[in-house]
Every structure is written in structure tokens, then in C-alpha cells.
Design a protein around this motif. Structure first.
Motif, PDB file in Angstrom:
ATOM      1  N   LEU A 221       0.827  -1.206   0.000  1.00 45.99           N
ATOM      2  CA  LEU A 221       0.000   0.000   0.000  1.00 45.99           C
ATOM      3  C   LEU A 221       0.864   1.260   0.000  1.00 45.99           C
ATOM      4  O   LEU A 221       0.523   2.249  -0.637  1.00 45.99           O
ATOM      5  CB  LEU A 221      -0.920   0.009   1.219  1.00 45.99           C
ATOM      6  N   LYS A 222       1.973   1.212   0.731  1.00 46.13           N
ATOM      7  CA  LYS A 222       2.884   2.357   0.738  1.00 46.13           C
ATOM      8  C   LYS A 222       3.443   2.594  -0.660  1.00 46.13           C
ATOM      9  O   LYS A 222       3.587   3.735  -1.109  1.00 46.13           O
ATOM     10  CB  LYS A 222       4.030   2.108   1.730  1.00 46.13           C
ATOM     11  N   TYR A 223       3.747   1.500  -1.342  1.00 48.06           N
ATOM     12  CA  TYR A 223       4.253   1.612  -2.713  1.00 48.06           C
ATOM     13  C   TYR A 223       3.177   2.188  -3.625  1.00 48.06           C
ATOM     14  O   TYR A 223       3.439   3.088  -4.433  1.00 48.06           O
ATOM     15  CB  TYR A 223       4.707   0.241  -3.209  1.00 48.06           C
ATOM     16  N   LEU A 224       1.946   1.688  -3.472  1.00 46.90           N
ATOM     17  CA  LEU A 224       0.822   2.196  -4.261  1.00 46.90           C
ATOM     18  C   LEU A 224       0.633   3.687  -4.012  1.00 46.90           C
ATOM     19  O   LEU A 224       0.447   4.465  -4.957  1.00 46.90           O
ATOM     20  CB  LEU A 224      -0.453   1.437  -3.888  1.00 46.90           C
ATOM     21  N   ASN A 225       0.702   4.089  -2.757  1.00 51.04           N
ATOM     22  CA  ASN A 225       0.520   5.502  -2.410  1.00 51.04           C
ATOM     23  C   ASN A 225       1.606   6.375  -3.034  1.00 51.04           C
ATOM     24  O   ASN A 225       1.344   7.493  -3.482  1.00 51.04           O
ATOM     25  CB  ASN A 225       0.522   5.665  -0.893  1.00 51.04           C
ATOM     26  N   ASN A 226       2.834   5.856  -3.070  1.00 50.05           N
ATOM     27  CA  ASN A 226       3.939   6.597  -3.700  1.00 50.05           C
ATOM     28  C   ASN A 226       3.689   6.805  -5.186  1.00 50.05           C
ATOM     29  O   ASN A 226       3.958   7.886  -5.739  1.00 50.05           O
ATOM     30  CB  ASN A 226       5.260   5.864  -3.492  1.00 50.05           C
ATOM     31  N   ILE A 227       3.164   5.766  -5.846  1.00 52.34           N
ATOM     32  CA  ILE A 227       2.916   5.847  -7.292  1.00 52.34           C
ATOM     33  C   ILE A 227       1.758   6.803  -7.581  1.00 52.34           C
ATOM     34  O   ILE A 227       1.835   7.644  -8.479  1.00 52.34           O
ATOM     35  CB  ILE A 227       2.619   4.453  -7.884  1.00 52.34           C
ATOM     36  N   ILE A 228       0.676   6.662  -6.819  1.00 48.52           N
ATOM     37  CA  ILE A 228      -0.452   7.590  -6.994  1.00 48.52           C
ATOM     38  C   ILE A 228       0.022   9.012  -6.721  1.00 48.52           C
ATOM     39  O   ILE A 228      -0.326   9.960  -7.433  1.00 48.52           O
ATOM     40  CB  ILE A 228      -1.624   7.221  -6.060  1.00 48.52           C
ATOM     41  N   GLY A 229       0.842   9.164  -5.674  1.00 48.83           N
ATOM     42  CA  GLY A 229       1.371  10.483  -5.328  1.00 48.83           C
ATOM     43  C   GLY A 229       2.188  11.086  -6.456  1.00 48.83           C
ATOM     44  O   GLY A 229       2.116  12.297  -6.712  1.00 48.83           O
ATOM     45  N   SER A 230       2.972  10.247  -7.141  1.00 42.60           N
ATOM     46  CA  SER A 230       3.771  10.729  -8.273  1.00 42.60           C
ATOM     47  C   SER A 230       2.875  11.226  -9.401  1.00 42.60           C
ATOM     48  O   SER A 230       3.148  12.249 -10.029  1.00 42.60           O
ATOM     49  CB  SER A 230       4.683   9.613  -8.793  1.00 42.60           C
ATOM     50  N   SER A 231       1.799  10.482  -9.655  1.00 39.51           N
ATOM     51  CA  SER A 231       0.881  10.893 -10.731  1.00 39.51           C
ATOM     52  C   SER A 231       0.174  12.202 -10.363  1.00 39.51           C
ATOM     53  O   SER A 231      -0.023  13.068 -11.211  1.00 39.51           O
ATOM     54  CB  SER A 231      -0.148   9.790 -11.010  1.00 39.51           C
ATOM     55  N   LEU A 232      -0.172  12.351  -9.097  1.00 41.88           N
ATOM     56  CA  LEU A 232      -0.877  13.567  -8.666  1.00 41.88           C
ATOM     57  C   LEU A 232       0.069  14.750  -8.557  1.00 41.88           C
ATOM     58  O   LEU A 232      -0.369  15.913  -8.668  1.00 41.88           O
ATOM     59  CB  LEU A 232      -1.586  13.316  -7.333  1.00 41.88           C
ATOM     60  N   LYS A 233       1.342  14.489  -8.348  1.00 41.14           N
ATOM     61  CA  LYS A 233       2.335  15.568  -8.376  1.00 41.14           C
ATOM     62  C   LYS A 233       2.350  16.216  -9.749  1.00 41.14           C
ATOM     63  O   LYS A 233       2.432  17.444  -9.887  1.00 41.14           O
ATOM     64  CB  LYS A 233       3.722  15.012  -8.043  1.00 41.14           C
ATOM     65  N   GLN A 234       2.233  15.377 -10.782  1.00 42.53           N
ATOM     66  CA  GLN A 234       2.162  15.911 -12.142  1.00 42.53           C
ATOM     67  C   GLN A 234       0.839  16.641 -12.359  1.00 42.53           C
ATOM     68  O   GLN A 234       0.787  17.659 -13.057  1.00 42.53           O
ATOM     69  CB  GLN A 234       2.293  14.771 -13.159  1.00 42.53           C
ATOM     70  N   ALA A 235      -0.227  16.131 -11.742  1.00 45.10           N
ATOM     71  CA  ALA A 235      -1.531  16.794 -11.871  1.00 45.10           C
ATOM     72  C   ALA A 235      -1.486  18.200 -11.266  1.00 45.10           C
ATOM     73  O   ALA A 235      -2.134  19.122 -11.766  1.00 45.10           O
ATOM     74  CB  ALA A 235      -2.613  15.958 -11.179  1.00 45.10           C
ATOM     75  N   ILE A 236      -0.706  18.349 -10.198  1.00 40.29           N
ATOM     76  CA  ILE A 236      -0.534  19.669  -9.580  1.00 40.29           C
ATOM     77  C   ILE A 236       0.223  20.596 -10.528  1.00 40.29           C
ATOM     78  O   ILE A 236      -0.138  21.758 -10.717  1.00 40.29           O
ATOM     79  CB  ILE A 236       0.219  19.543  -8.237  1.00 40.29           C
ATOM     80  N   LEU A 237       1.284  20.060 -11.147  1.00 35.39           N
ATOM     81  CA  LEU A 237       2.055  20.850 -12.105  1.00 35.39           C
ATOM     82  C   LEU A 237       1.186  21.265 -13.290  1.00 35.39           C
ATOM     83  O   LEU A 237       1.372  22.338 -13.869  1.00 35.39           O
ATOM     84  CB  LEU A 237       3.266  20.049 -12.594  1.00 35.39           C
ATOM     85  N   ASP A 238       0.253  20.393 -13.660  1.00 37.21           N
ATOM     86  CA  ASP A 238      -0.664  20.687 -14.764  1.00 37.21           C
ATOM     87  C   ASP A 238      -1.890  21.468 -14.292  1.00 37.21           C
ATOM     88  O   ASP A 238      -2.832  21.669 -15.050  1.00 37.21           O
ATOM     89  CB  ASP A 238      -1.114  19.387 -15.435  1.00 37.21           C
TER      90      ASP A 238
END
Length: 389
Positions: free
Chosen positions: A139-156
Motif C-alpha cells: 500500500l505504501k508503494y501504491l501511495n507513492n505511485i499515486i502520489g507521483s501521478s498527482l504531483k504531475q496533476a498539480i504541475l498541470d
């Protein structure tokens, strides 16, 4: 101040508080009303740069105009446009597997990005943990991956804050890694000799070098230096690649760089292993002659009888059988790597040397993984002070 406009900029103006604002038209909504995208910055040039970058991404299909996009649609868009050409095929497979198992058509996957909250994720993760659907580590790994995708969503500019940053997970109890005992290791080697196991040399090689399975299967004879008694690790072999995001329509062998930059290394071989490997090379040459018509000579050190490379799961089946023949309980192939490192530490090899041989990116990683071996080393070290007291 009033509006100031440059060529191709859209409209840019400075507010009374000094902040610069820019806006461009990005089409019309369902009611025919013009939709505008706004940008802000401390300087006019900063805003102009953001606007031009957005327009360029828009022209190349890298911007989603749907402001109501949900997590699962965004995640796939992120994979297809920001990750698929920047990470290894195996990583994309892993990300896509997480998407299918935990995001696609799940409660969090259907939530719109602009409605996404930390509490939403927290409730979902708690549910998965309580129902024992998966492990905390995963789950921690999943959260890191989702977090990475949402980091880009913030940039966009689809999100203001990343909801993955304040998640609370239960503490994970660290378990000691499993290794072969000295008796099991001797028993395993003895059984390999007695049964004439075809992969005998491969198993000995794993125990004598600590290479990862993919690194071993990727080795070619050109990577072996018998004179210097060392092996060059520069690649890893993976079988797979087929998924909806790749251009690969069926599983295939993929040679890729190792796990990390530090994994590219030269590993010395024990003299006994060098002797074993030379004998194995002679046997392989005989195999080539025996199967001349069908043999595919790709130069792999460890290959099937017809010269084709070995899939990881194919080796796993034979390895499991080899353990059964030796009367040893089954553990994953990776235990050979852990056993190699533990034996070195037991023999007082400097931890920094062990880190380098394993190709770990940091000394901390090595010390954390093999913490179970270190207490005895500390006791032995202190005993050396007896003649000083």
C-alpha cells in the motif's frame, strides 16, 4: 495596472498586489461559453513561459481539457504521456498492475481530481488493510505511485495539494530475512552434485556472486573475465512487456539496464567458481554440437538446451525441484543473494565492500537489510580488545 499583451501570449496583466496573471482560451463548454485557462507568477516572463509551455503541451496532446477528470483516467493519461517512454518496461507493467488491482473501477478511481482528499485515500487504504486485501508495504508503494501521478496533476494545475502526503500507515514489523543455514547450503550443493542438476553451475554462481536473478540470466560470455576472475554486470533480462500501454503485442525477452546505476558493477568470483564455470562452458559447447540444427547461439552464459534465454519463472520451477531433491524447504530464488551477503558479513568483510558487491545504492540499505548478521560481528569486534585490557 492595465492589460499588457505580447505576440501570441493571450492576455497578461499585473494585479494591484503585484502578481502577474495570464489567461488563454481553451475552447467552449457544453453551453457554448468560452473556457479560459489562467496562470500566475511573480513576473511577466514567468507567466508567459507557463502559457507557452501549456500551449505546446496542448498542441501535442499532453493536456487534458476535461476539468472533471477522475483518478483512473488521469492515472492512465499520466502513464501514457509522462512515464511510458521514461521508465523500464517492467516498471510500466508494475504500475499498470497496481492500476488494475487498486484503482480501475474502484471507489477512489472514480473520484474527480478536484474532489480528491487525503481522507478519501485514508478510508480506502484502511479498508484494504482491515480486509487483509494487501500488505502495508504494498500500500505504501501504491501511495507513492499515486502520489507521483498527482504531483504531475498539480504541475498541470488540476490539483492544488497532493492528498498522498499525509497518509497514516500502521507500523511494519521488520522480519529477519531468510537465508540458507550453513548446513542447508552444504546440503544443497551436495545434492546438486549427486543429481547432476543441469542448473548446478547457475545455482553455485548465484551463491558465489550474489547477483540478482535477472542479472544472472542476462549474462553473456563476453561479460566473464576468467583471467581477472570477475563478472561485469551491465544489464538484466526480463520476460514480459505485454500490456495495454506498450507497443508489444506479446510477451518477449527484454534486455534492460540493472535496477539502479549502482547495480552496474564488476563482481569478483571465487577461484572455485571460476573452475566450475570453465567446466560448465565445455559442457555447453558439447550441448551446442548435440543440438546444432536447432541451437540458437546468443552468447548467453546460462541458456536452455537449444540456446534460448531462460525465463525467470522457468528457472523458478527447476530451482523449486532442486530444493525438493535436497530436502530443503522452498524459499524464493532471491534467498541466494541474501545468503551470499550474510556469509560475507559473517566472515568480517567490511559492510561498504558488501554494499558495492551487491550494487546497493546506499550503505544504509545494506545495513538495514542485513542487520540480523551484525550483532555477532559487534561482539567479535569487541572481543579483539581483550589484549588491550
Amino acid at each position: 495596472m492595465g492589460s499588457k499583451r505580447g505576440n501570441g501570449e493571450g492576455s497578461i496583466y499585473q494585479r494591484k498586489d503585484g502578481l502577474w496573471i495570464g489567461a488563454i482560451s481553451i475552447g467552449r463548454d457544453t453551453n457554448g461559453k468560452i473556457k479560459r485557462k489562467t496562470f500566475s507568477g511573480k513576473t511577466r516572463s514567468e507567466v508567459n513561459k507557463k502559457m507557452k509551455s501549456y500551449i505546446a503541451d496542448l498542441e501535442h496532446g499532453k493536456v487534458i481539457l476535461n476539468e472533471n477528470i477522475n483518478l483512473q483516467d488521469w492515472f492512465i493519461f499520466w502513464l501514457e504521456n509522462y512515464k511510458v517512454n521514461n521508465v523500464k518496461v517492467g516498471t510500466i507493467e508494475m504500475y499498470y498492475s497496481l492500476y488494475k488491482n487498486y484503482i480501475k473501477d474502484k471507489s477512489i478511481g472514480l473520484i474527480k481530481l478536484n474532489k480528491f482528499k487525503t481522507s478519501t485515500l485514508q478510508v480506502y487504504y484502511n479498508q484494504l488493510i482491515n480486509e487483509q486485501v494487501t500488505t502495508v508495504k504494498r500500500l505504501k508503494y501504491l501511495n507513492n505511485i499515486i502520489g507521483s501521478s498527482l504531483k504531475q496533476a498539480i504541475l498541470d494545475e488540476y490539483l492544488i495539494k497532493n492528498p498522498c502526503t499525509n497518509i497514516s500507515f500502521p507500523k511494519i514489523e521488520k522480519n529477519e530475512i531468510d537465508i540458507f543455514t550453513h548446513e542447508e547450503q552444504k546440503q544443497f550443493i551436495k545434492s546438486l552434485e549427486e543429481t547432476g542438476d543441469r542448473f548446478k553451475t547457475l545455482y553455485k554462481f548465484a551463491l558465489g556472486t550474489g547477483l540478482r536473478r535477472g542479472e544472472i540470466l542476462a549474462l553473456k560470455w563476453s561479460d566473464i573475465d576468467f583471467e581477472k576472475k570477475e563478472v561485469s554486470v551491465t544489464k538484466s533480462l526480463k520476460y514480459g512487456g505485454k500490456n495495454e500501454l506498450s507497443n508489444i503485442d506479446k510477451a518477449t525477452f527484454i534486455l534492460q539496464t540493472p535496477k539502479s546505476e549502482s547495480s552496474i558493477r564488476k563482481v569478483p568470483m571465487p577461484s572455485n567458481l571460476v573452475k566450475e564455470l570453465k567446466g560448465y562452458k565445455i559442457l555447453q559447447a558439447k550441448e551446442k554440437l548435440k543440438n546444432t540444427i536447432v541451437y540458437q547461439d546468443n552468447g548467453y552464459v546460462f541458456a536452455k538446451e537449444d540456446g534460448r534465454p531462460i525465463e525467470g519463472q522457468y528457472l523458478q520451477r527447476y530451482y523449486k525441484k532442486a530444493l525438493q531433491n535436497a530436502g530443503i524447504k522452498y524459499r524464493k530464488f532471491h534467498i541466494t543473494r541474501h545468503t551470499y551477503a550474510s556469509r560475507l558479513i559473517e566472515k568480517n568483510v567490511n559492510l561498504k565492500v558488501v554494499q558495492t558487491l551487491l550494487g546497493h545504492s546506499s550503505l544504509k540499505m545494506t545495513s538495514e537489510i542485513y542487520a540480523h548478521v551484525l550483532p555477532k560481528q559487534k561482539i567479535d569486534a569487541v572481543e579483539l580488545l581483550n589484549d588491550c585490557i
